[in-house]
Design an enzyme around this catalytic site. Structure first.
Site, PDB file in Angstrom:
ATOM      1  N   GLU A 164     -57.731  16.124  86.522  1.00 51.62           N
ATOM      2  CA  GLU A 164     -56.977  16.069  85.267  1.00 51.62           C
ATOM      3  C   GLU A 164     -57.763  15.548  84.071  1.00 51.62           C
ATOM      4  O   GLU A 164     -57.421  14.495  83.503  1.00 51.62           O
ATOM      5  CB  GLU A 164     -55.723  15.210  85.456  1.00 51.62           C
ATOM      6  N   GLU A 364     -51.476  18.904  93.400  1.00 55.90           N
ATOM      7  CA  GLU A 364     -50.511  17.809  93.289  1.00 55.90           C
ATOM      8  C   GLU A 364     -49.173  18.392  92.859  1.00 55.90           C
ATOM      9  O   GLU A 364     -49.124  19.241  91.955  1.00 55.90           O
ATOM     10  CB  GLU A 364     -50.888  16.776  92.207  1.00 55.90           C
TER      11      GLU A 364
HETATM   12  C1  BGP Z   1     -51.227  12.557  88.157  1.00 58.02           C
HETATM   13  C2  BGP Z   1     -52.402  11.796  88.688  1.00 58.02           C
HETATM   14  C3  BGP Z   1     -52.130  10.942  89.871  1.00 58.02           C
HETATM   15  C4  BGP Z   1     -50.728  10.356  89.974  1.00 58.02           C
HETATM   16  C5  BGP Z   1     -49.649  11.318  89.497  1.00 58.02           C
HETATM   17  C6  BGP Z   1     -48.293  10.689  89.285  1.00 58.02           C
HETATM   18  O1  BGP Z   1     -51.365  12.681  86.781  1.00 58.02           O
HETATM   19  O2  BGP Z   1     -53.468  12.661  89.032  1.00 58.02           O
HETATM   20  O3  BGP Z   1     -53.144   9.989  89.921  1.00 58.02           O
HETATM   21  O4  BGP Z   1     -50.678   9.099  89.521  1.00 58.02           O
HETATM   22  O5  BGP Z   1     -49.985  11.957  88.303  1.00 58.02           O
HETATM   23  O6  BGP Z   1     -48.195  10.078  88.026  1.00 58.02           O
HETATM   24  P1  BGP Z   1     -47.856   8.557  87.834  1.00 58.02           P
HETATM   25  O7  BGP Z   1     -48.605   7.826  88.860  1.00 58.02           O
HETATM   26  O8  BGP Z   1     -48.301   8.205  86.450  1.00 58.02           O
HETATM   27  O9  BGP Z   1     -46.368   8.428  87.977  1.00 58.02           O
END
Ligand code: BGP
Length: 468
Positions: A164, A364
């Site tokens: 990302e 993801e």
């Molecule tokens: C994505 C990232 C992850 C993870 C996920 C969930 O952007 O790659 O690292 O954290 O989001 O988001 P958050 O943890 O901010 O709720």
């Protein structure tokens, strides 16, 4: 309809969110930020222990297997593997940790998908050079990447350069949720270029040193398809620019070796275009990814901004678009993200039609929910039917895209075991497996059983699935 044969059922995580910082000799920017400003993190929980993967991985892998997870995307921490950032000399203890971990994964039958950078800039490089603002840091990243390929090339078939990149810009240089919390649009533009360059340089290093015939290299992008709030041409124009900025600025260099010309023209016109040499552009042009990982959580709905971009104001990408909240949307209220599975179908079609049907996978997708204790039964199991529904509905759309010919070969949920999340720490839980963070006791949630059936049968179980 079953998923295609060989479809990969996995989960994703990252080093800084799961390992804990045991025996690390360098801080990354989150380690430093927590050490200097613990109140910036939910309940002042920092990245020091996280989910104890560093010590617990053997047991964790067993639990993952029980949840049907056959592949795990994780990340090497630059600040753990490398002792001397300038020379690229490795830290022996760090190197041995990853070597043992990858071996344990193979033994457990959990295929490693290894990413090199997950938001975790070593603090010294941020402090000394400004992190991704510096082309010197780009070169140091190439050195680190090459060391990783040399060390683990024989063990790893799936490499990724970045997670990302867009979130790095957003967090560090635009909207203040990653250290150093700078607000500076033109710097974000330069950082976008530098990360694209760093990815291309790492790919070049991979092509040079890799001797594993099965190994591929890719990158991981968070795609947020831009949808205009209305047919009004001003909203349509806002969506066109949002798409260029949020998605195409990374997709096109990675897959096609060039930046979108409409975006370059816009940035040039605004006098904020990045510094780039002919050699750097040539390097990007000749180093493409083999496969793409797509992180998808929510769409990006936009409308025209309130004031014209011609107004006198500091340059930010948002002078061209304003986020729009769809009335009546279904939302994950804990995160403030609209739930819109159909975007995954749209992504699949865009991969097919705009990006040469490149091999890709969902790297993801998942649902973070607060206070999951609400859903605990007498046996201590979380009944997370909302997570099952979320995955089910996204996978149904993905399957439609695959049936339409999109070349998607896997789905990795975020995440296997509840892990630490940047500023939110353990507020929102994403795992198929619960982690009692005070005892580090880890137990399967209902969604783990659902995922196990999905992975075993390679076919969607119903969303109203019941445990036997
Ligand atoms: C994505 C990232 C992850 C993870 C996920 C969930 O952007 O790659 O690292 O954290 O989001 O988001 P958050 O943890 O901010 O709720």
């Amino acid at each position: 309809m079953p998923f295609p044969e060989g479809f990969v059922w996995g989960a994703a995580s990252s080093g800084p969110q799961s390992e804990g910082n045991f025996h690390k000799r360098h801080q990354n920017i989150f380690d430093y930020w927590y050490a200097t400003e613990p109140t910036a993190f939910y309940q002042e929980v920092g990245p020091d222990l996280t989910s104890n993967f560093y010590n617990d991985y053997t047991n964790d892998l067993k639990l993952m297997k029980k949840a049907g997870i056959k592949a795990l995307r994780l990340s090497i921490q630059w600040s753990r593997l490398i002792e001397n950032f300038e020379t690229g000399d490795v830290n022996q203890e760090g190197a041995v940790f990853y070597q043992k971990l990858f071996t344990a994964m193979k033994v457990a039958g959990v295929e490693p998908y290894v990413n090199l950078f997950h938001f975790d800039m070593p603090f010294e490089l941020q402090h000394q050079y400004g992190g991704w603002q510096s082309k010197h840091v780009v070169d140091l990243f190439e050195k680190y990447a090459q060391r990783a390929f040399e060390l683990y090339g024989g063990q790893i078939d799936h490499w990724f350069t970045f997670n990302e990149p867009k979130v790095i810009l957003d967090g560090q240089y635009l909207y203040q949720f990653h250290y150093p919390n700078i607000v500076d649009g033109p710097t974000a533009v330069q950082v976008a270029f530098d990360i694209n360059l760093a990815s291309a340089k790492a790919i070049a290093a991979f092509r040079k040193v890799n001797t594993n015939p099965n190994a591929t290299i890719g990158t991981i992008l968070n795609l947020t398809p831009a949808y205009a709030a209305s047919d009004d041409p001003r909203d349509q124009e806002a969506a066109r620019i949002a798409e260029l900025w949020s998605n195409d600025m990374f997709l096109q260099p990675a897959i096609q070796g060039k930046f979108p010309s409409a975006l370059v023209d816009l940035l040039k016109n605004d006098h904020v275009l990045w510094d780039a040499t002919e050699n750097e552009l040539a390097l990007i042009a000749s180093n493409q990814i083999d496969e793409l990982g797509v992180n998808y959580y929510h769409p990006f709905r936009v409308e025209a901004p309130d004031v014209s971009p011609k107004s006198l104001q500091d340059w930010m990408p948002d002078i061209y678009f304003k986020e729009y909240q769809l009335p009546g949307r279904i939302e994950n209220v804990d995160k403030g993200w609209e739930i819109y599975p159909k975007a995954l179908y749209d992504i699949a079609i865009s991969m097919r039609d705009r990006f040469g049907n490149i091999p890709w996978f969902v790297s993801e997708n998942g649902m973070g929910v607060s206070n999951e204790e609400r859903f605990l039964d007498d046996q201590g199991m979380v009944h997370d039917d909302y997570r099952i529904n979320f995955m089910h509905d996204h996978l149904a759309e993905l399957l439609k895209g695959i049936e339409a010919g999109s070349n998607c070969h896997g789905y990795f949920t975020w995440t296997a075991i509840d892990n630490w999340s940047w500023k939110n720490a353990y507020r929102n839980r994403y795992g198929l497996i619960r982690n009692e963070i005070h005892t580090q006791e880890k137990t399967l949630k209902k969604s783990a059983y659902w995922f196990n059936q999905l992975s075993r049968e390679n076919q969607l179980p119903p969303s109203n699935f019941e445990l036997n």
